[in-house]
Scaffold this active site. Sequence first.
Site, mmCIF file in Angstrom:
data_model
loop_
_atom_site.group_PDB
_atom_site.id
_atom_site.type_symbol
_atom_site.label_atom_id
_atom_site.label_comp_id
_atom_site.label_asym_id
_atom_site.label_seq_id
_atom_site.Cartn_x
_atom_site.Cartn_y
_atom_site.Cartn_z
ATOM 1 N N GLU A 35 0.457 -0.790 -0.058
ATOM 2 C CA GLU A 35 0.049 0.164 0.188
ATOM 3 C C GLU A 35 0.405 1.604 -0.039
ATOM 4 O OE1 GLU A 35 -2.957 -0.206 2.857
ATOM 5 O OE2 GLU A 35 -3.803 -1.237 1.759
ATOM 6 N N GLU A 61 -5.763 -8.289 -0.294
ATOM 7 C CA GLU A 61 -6.855 -8.244 1.084
ATOM 8 C C GLU A 61 -8.570 -7.784 0.258
ATOM 9 O OE1 GLU A 61 -5.022 -4.966 3.462
ATOM 10 O OE2 GLU A 61 -3.111 -5.549 3.109
#
Length: 517
Positions: free
Chosen positions: A303, A414
């Site tokens: 991320e 995710e």
Amino acid sequence: MPGFRSFAALVAAFAVLASAAHGAPPGLGNHQHHQKLHKRATVTSTIHSTTTVVYDGRAPIREPTFWHSHPAAGSSSSTSSASKSSSVASIYSSSASVSSSSASKSSASASISSANATTSVTAYPTSTGTTTTTPAKLRGVNIGGWLVLEKWMNSDVFSGTNATDQYSFDETTGAEAKLQAHWESYFNETDVATIASWGINALRIPIGYWAYNNSGTPYISGADAYMEKAIGWARAYGLKVLVDCHGSPGSQNGFDNSGRAGDVSWQSGDNLQLSIDVLETMAAKYGAEEYADVVFGLELVNEPISWSPNNFTLSKQWAQEATAAVKAKATNPDLMVIMHDGFMGPSNWARTGLAVNGNATNANAKFAVDIHLYQNQVAADSLLNQAQHIAKACNWTQSELLPANSSLPVYVGEFSAATNICVNPDGTTLAGSTCTVSGCQCADTVSIQYWNSPLVQATRKFLEAELDAFEHSSRGWFMWSYKGPGAWGMTNAVKYGLIGAKVTDRMFPNQCNSTSS
């Protein structure tokens, strides 16, 4: 491609682009930029006017009321709940709304079915631990909150401290002993056996760079020994492992999941090179032939933000550089190198994929992207009922993922089953976190152990739609997380019926008609 020590020059070249503190990154328009501004955007809410909490990182926009009180089963959720800040900006959706045509198209299939029968999608074989073959479809779960602390998941570990992240926790008195106790107890071989029994064939295990080089930091080393244990357990039960460098030098995003919340300096100074140095160490170990039967991939960074002070163009350049460095150190030729999409979508990585993978087919490519897909992190998602959430999930095959003939593999690293909805006793759903009908329950104001059948089935229907989309248009998926509050935890999902006894079971098959062929 410039040499590995060239990033100082590249950083300087991009300094002007990164100077605007709130400038949109290349390719990200202002409207999208404001939607995707900060995953970590701090939101302060008051729960029943008694508790003020701050949400950070991957935590839900609103901390569920049940974290502080447990209403009785079947109780109404009409009590006034915390209002969301109008300034909430998040980054999990590329669109602020679901079109009315998409919503209406799915409305018929969005009603809660009374059928109790389950079906099963094709189950792919898992590794036996004696071959380097990776299953055609990876079905996995994250082991979040274990080797990288996140306070919203690990409140017990942080108890008695003022720490807010791993960095500040590791500075506290007695931190090393607490970490050792946490590493020993949070996840072990019994957990792996349980996970395998669900039909899961892969683990994504986050770990911080400091496990391999904590020089000049307060970070406590030692987590790599537990990564080693986990790989051994995975081998014993035929699971594959994605080693995920979750926290990078300088913090790639300023979220607590990077190890240190606050400033982002991943692309400053020597940090990009330090990242590559650590990845080379990891590649030499986990990319060795002796790990090839278990470790299928290494994730370069988790991320990284793509707006100031980071620069998306620089991130893509670095990804190519880091991939070359990893491949040079790894002796397993089949090791998959995975790069998070920086919240820009896999399509924005097509050129990078072509540069790295060349003419390789999707099945043979060794560089892939990771995308994280949630439907409770954007304020607009709280305006959707479950039919619209399902429509949006099904549409991910077109809006977020890549076609099967793409040469760039995509993994959904995710996602969760969590949505901010309420469900009436008759199975109809409405958006948000308040309702007035007797027996209505809202997902984020009632503890999951008290959920009634309509809420359980509505959530299961959404989760199955997500999985169907991922099965159709990705190389694999990893739910966040093995342990987590409410619908964030796969343990809860299995225990309370949000998913079948096997992850391939379906109570609501073929919801995404466009992805069922």
